[in-house]
Design an enzyme around this catalytic site. Structure first.
Site, PDB file in Angstrom:
ATOM      1  N   ARG A   1      11.981  40.032  77.804  1.00  0.00           N
ATOM      2  CA  ARG A   1      10.905  40.645  78.597  1.00  0.00           C
ATOM      3  C   ARG A   1      10.781  42.163  78.389  1.00  0.00           C
ATOM      4  O   ARG A   1       9.819  42.777  78.810  1.00  0.00           O
ATOM      5  CB  ARG A   1      11.137  40.318  80.088  1.00  0.00           C
TER       6      ARG A   1
ATOM      7  N   LYS B   1      18.544  44.878  75.137  1.00  0.00           N
ATOM      8  CA  LYS B   1      18.202  45.389  76.470  1.00  0.00           C
ATOM      9  C   LYS B   1      19.249  46.343  77.031  1.00  0.00           C
ATOM     10  O   LYS B   1      18.918  47.412  77.543  1.00  0.00           O
ATOM     11  CB  LYS B   1      18.008  44.201  77.419  1.00  0.00           C
TER      12      LYS B   1
ATOM     13  N   ASP C   1      22.770  43.805  83.189  1.00  0.00           N
ATOM     14  CA  ASP C   1      21.468  44.408  83.468  1.00  0.00           C
ATOM     15  C   ASP C   1      21.337  44.845  84.924  1.00  0.00           C
ATOM     16  O   ASP C   1      20.248  44.985  85.449  1.00  0.00           O
ATOM     17  CB  ASP C   1      20.317  43.468  83.054  1.00  0.00           C
TER      18      ASP C   1
ATOM     19  N   TYR D   1      17.022  82.697  55.175  1.00  0.00           N
ATOM     20  CA  TYR D   1      16.805  81.636  54.185  1.00  0.00           C
ATOM     21  C   TYR D   1      16.040  82.209  53.004  1.00  0.00           C
ATOM     22  O   TYR D   1      14.933  82.736  53.146  1.00  0.00           O
ATOM     23  CB  TYR D   1      16.006  80.509  54.858  1.00  0.00           C
TER      24      TYR D   1
HETATM   25  C1  UD1 Z   1      20.072  35.800  86.867  1.00  0.00           C
HETATM   26  C2  UD1 Z   1      20.450  34.707  87.875  1.00  0.00           C
HETATM   27  C3  UD1 Z   1      19.601  34.856  89.118  1.00  0.00           C
HETATM   28  C4  UD1 Z   1      19.806  36.229  89.701  1.00  0.00           C
HETATM   29  C5  UD1 Z   1      19.502  37.303  88.643  1.00  0.00           C
HETATM   30  C6  UD1 Z   1      19.778  38.643  89.232  1.00  0.00           C
HETATM   31  C7  UD1 Z   1      21.194  32.777  86.562  1.00  0.00           C
HETATM   32  C8  UD1 Z   1      20.836  31.467  86.036  1.00  0.00           C
HETATM   33  N1  UD1 Z   1      20.261  33.423  87.270  1.00  0.00           N
HETATM   34  O1  UD1 Z   1      18.730  35.594  86.484  1.00  0.00           O
HETATM   35  O2  UD1 Z   1      19.928  33.887  90.091  1.00  0.00           O
HETATM   36  O3  UD1 Z   1      18.989  36.403  90.830  1.00  0.00           O
HETATM   37  O4  UD1 Z   1      20.278  37.070  87.466  1.00  0.00           O
HETATM   38  O5  UD1 Z   1      20.438  39.524  88.431  1.00  0.00           O
HETATM   39  O6  UD1 Z   1      22.308  33.229  86.378  1.00  0.00           O
HETATM   40  N2  UD1 Z   1      23.131  36.366  79.619  1.00  0.00           N
HETATM   41  C9  UD1 Z   1      24.086  36.016  78.684  1.00  0.00           C
HETATM   42  N3  UD1 Z   1      23.983  34.827  78.038  1.00  0.00           N
HETATM   43  C10 UD1 Z   1      22.996  33.936  78.294  1.00  0.00           C
HETATM   44  C11 UD1 Z   1      22.023  34.303  79.259  1.00  0.00           C
HETATM   45  C12 UD1 Z   1      22.126  35.513  79.909  1.00  0.00           C
HETATM   46  O7  UD1 Z   1      25.015  36.772  78.422  1.00  0.00           O
HETATM   47  O8  UD1 Z   1      23.000  32.871  77.681  1.00  0.00           O
HETATM   48  C13 UD1 Z   1      23.246  37.659  80.295  1.00  0.00           C
HETATM   49  C14 UD1 Z   1      22.073  38.573  80.050  1.00  0.00           C
HETATM   50  O9  UD1 Z   1      22.303  39.425  78.941  1.00  0.00           O
HETATM   51  C15 UD1 Z   1      21.970  39.361  81.350  1.00  0.00           C
HETATM   52  C16 UD1 Z   1      22.583  38.436  82.388  1.00  0.00           C
HETATM   53  O10 UD1 Z   1      23.288  37.437  81.680  1.00  0.00           O
HETATM   54  O11 UD1 Z   1      22.727  40.561  81.293  1.00  0.00           O
HETATM   55  C17 UD1 Z   1      21.537  37.772  83.281  1.00  0.00           C
HETATM   56  O12 UD1 Z   1      20.590  37.092  82.466  1.00  0.00           O
HETATM   57  P1  UD1 Z   1      19.055  37.135  82.780  1.00  0.00           P
HETATM   58  O13 UD1 Z   1      18.350  36.332  81.759  1.00  0.00           O
HETATM   59  O14 UD1 Z   1      18.589  38.530  82.992  1.00  0.00           O
HETATM   60  O15 UD1 Z   1      19.040  36.335  84.157  1.00  0.00           O
HETATM   61  P2  UD1 Z   1      17.969  36.437  85.310  1.00  0.00           P
HETATM   62  O16 UD1 Z   1      16.774  35.666  84.928  1.00  0.00           O
HETATM   63  O17 UD1 Z   1      17.786  37.825  85.724  1.00  0.00           O
HETATM   64 CA    CA Z   2      18.309  39.812  84.890  1.00  0.00          CA
END
Ligand code: UD1
Ligand code: CA
Length: 449
Positions: free
Chosen positions: A15, A22, A101, A384
């Site tokens: 996103r 990110k 994040d 220079y």
């Molecule tokens: C996630 C939570 C959500 C919460 C939100 C708030 C889950 C399923 N959902 O959603 O409930 O409200 O965070 O912060 O956990 N990442 C990995 N590997 C992956 C996927 C993600 O390392 O396979 C890492 C990303 O880099 C990121 C973090 O996990 O730093 C969260 O992933 P992101 O996709 O941002 O989750 P959200 O949709 O924000």
């Molecule tokens: Ca997130």
């Protein structure tokens, strides 16, 4: 009890619509993930960062501030934590998991989460936030007051979307419960990912205790999914940093237009005027007046200095130095005590010893200037020659007349003078007056002159 911290940082950050991973986008002057690591370090000196997308770049930015687990395919947050199993199983009693994040989450908050888990001793404890605006966060479902599930926004019903209790994305797990539970996660209905958040329903169904910690300062929960969130986080961090310096005794006339990086420091009774940016490795002493309209980057400013409408980069100002308006210090400019540099001056790779005055329109490059030298208006070091950069040395108490061209390499001896408009092409002995184009010696001065 041994506690380890896991930071999830393998996601692509789709996103953000960016070529840069990110978590490497800068916030408050440094990569987002470095803020998360600072918070993590309050609990674990060697947190585990789960890397995947842009792994090489992330590893490089983090360096030795953490150890790494690789998640080759990004199959969800639950899958990400599973990648740390080999590194952590049997080596920690409690595992704190947070998202890379969430850069504004503080060490104190992680600590609270840890303390709650140590008290409740259930399957895990999690951080929640009550807020109308959901920002894509998972919703926390309760039944008769007890948490029963986290519903991801993508999978939520219209009714569930109304819930105003949100999952911030930081947890403290009982390790003994965590590892087998992770192995039981199944892909989610819509996205097919292993959601870490599905652990809540699993624990609730098994009748396990789940602790919740409610976040008080909503700013801490600003998660970065888009560049709009990044700007919100930047504004919140700026408020936090400015507040910290004001509480430490710095006057900030207009916090809204003052940008102080997390890495910069300021001394007591310094005043920062509007439209000022203090960036990177910048350190300002006490009793200074900085700004308005000033950018200082990776520089050191001593005590009682005045910097107005200036750009200062990779430079040093000792004490009682006064520059601007419209002054530019470039790399390796070093201004000694009581140096005065007025408008439209530029200094690069040069040392100006104590008491040097250059009031108006001058360029000084690759020069070493002795104490109490006066540099007349419009003086230029012609450093220079089209091929090489050449040095200029001016010894103490020299008086450089207005509009002098100093054609380097050049050495001007102690107490010498140049006439207005002279073009100096040859070394000038001490206590000698030179004038003209090219400049010639016309007389000697007494030591006392
Ligand atoms: C996630 C939570 C959500 C919460 C939100 C708030 C889950 C399923 N959902 O959603 O409930 O409200 O965070 O912060 O956990 N990442 C990995 N590997 C992956 C996927 C993600 O390392 O396979 C890492 C990303 O880099 C990121 C973090 O996990 O730093 C969260 O992933 P992101 O996709 O941002 O989750 P959200 O949709 O924000
Ligand atoms: Ca997130």
């Amino acid at each position: 009890m041994k506690t380890r911290v896991v930071l999830l940082a393998a996601g692509k950050g789709t996103r953000m619509k960016s070529k840069l991973p990110k978590l490497l986008h800068p916030l408050g002057g440094r990569e987002m993930i470095l803020h998360c690591l600072e918070a993590a370090h309050t609990i674990d000196p060697h947190p585990v960062v789960v890397v995947g997308h842009g792994s090489e770049q992330v590893r490089k930015a983090v360096g030795d501030k953490a150890v790494f687990s690789e998640q080759a395919e990004q199959l969800g947050t639950g899958h990400a934590v599973l990648q740390t199993k080999d590194a952590l199983e049997g080596k920690a009693d409690l595992v704190v998991v947070s998202s890379g994040d969430l850069p504004l989450l503080t060490g104190e908050t992680l600590q609270k989460l840890l303390e709650t888990q140590q008290k409740t001793k259930g399957a895990f404890s999690m951080l929640v936030l009550r807020q109308k605006e959901a920002r894509g966060f998972g919703r926390v479902k309760r039944r008769s007051g007890k948490v029963v599930a986290i519903v991801e926004e993508a999978e939520a019903t219209a009714k569930e979307l109304q819930i105003d209790e949100l999952n911030v994305g930081a947890y403290c797990f009982n390790a003994k419960w965590l590892w087998p539970a992770l192995a039981k996660l199944r892909p989610s209905a819509k996205k097919g990912e292993l959601y870490l958040t599905d652990l809540l329903a699993m624990a609730a169904k098994a009748g396990k205790k789940i602790g919740t910690v409610e976040l008080v300062d909503a700013d801490e929960s600003i998660g970065i999914n888009t560049r709009e969130h990044l700007a919100e986080a930047e504004a919140a961090l700026r408020r936090r940093t400015n507040r910290r310096w004001m509480l430490a005794g710095v006057t900030i006339m207009d916090p809204h237009s003052t940008y102080i990086d997390a890495t910069a420091t300021l001394g007591q009774d310094t005043v920062v005027l509007p439209n000022t940016m203090l960036l990177g490795d910048t350190h300002i002493g006490e009793d200074c007046v900085i700004g308005p309209n000033t950018v200082i980057r990776n520089s050191r400013v001593g005590n009682a200095c005045k910097v107005e409408a200036a750009v200062v980069e990779h430079a040093v100002m000792e004490n009682h130095v006064d520059i601007g308006p419209f002054a530019h210090l470039r790399k390796d400019a070093h201004l000694g005590d009581h140096v005065h540099m007025g408008n439209f001056g530029e200094v690069k790779n040069s040392t100006l010893a104590a008491g040097v005055k250059m009031g108006h329109f001058s360029y000084i490059g690759d020069a070493t200037i002795g104490a109490n030298v006066n540099i007349g208006a419009g003086t230029i070091t012609a450093n220079y020659d089209g091929e090489n950069k050449n040095p200029t040395v001016i010894e103490e108490n020299v008086f450089i007349g207005s509009d002098t061209m100093l054609v380097a390499p050049l050495h001007i001896g102690k107490g010498a003078r140049t006439g207005a408009g002279s073009v100096v092409t040859k070394d000038v002995p001490a206590h000698t007056v030179v004038v003209g184009i090219p400049a010639r010696a016309i007389r000697k001065l007494e030591e006392s002159d």
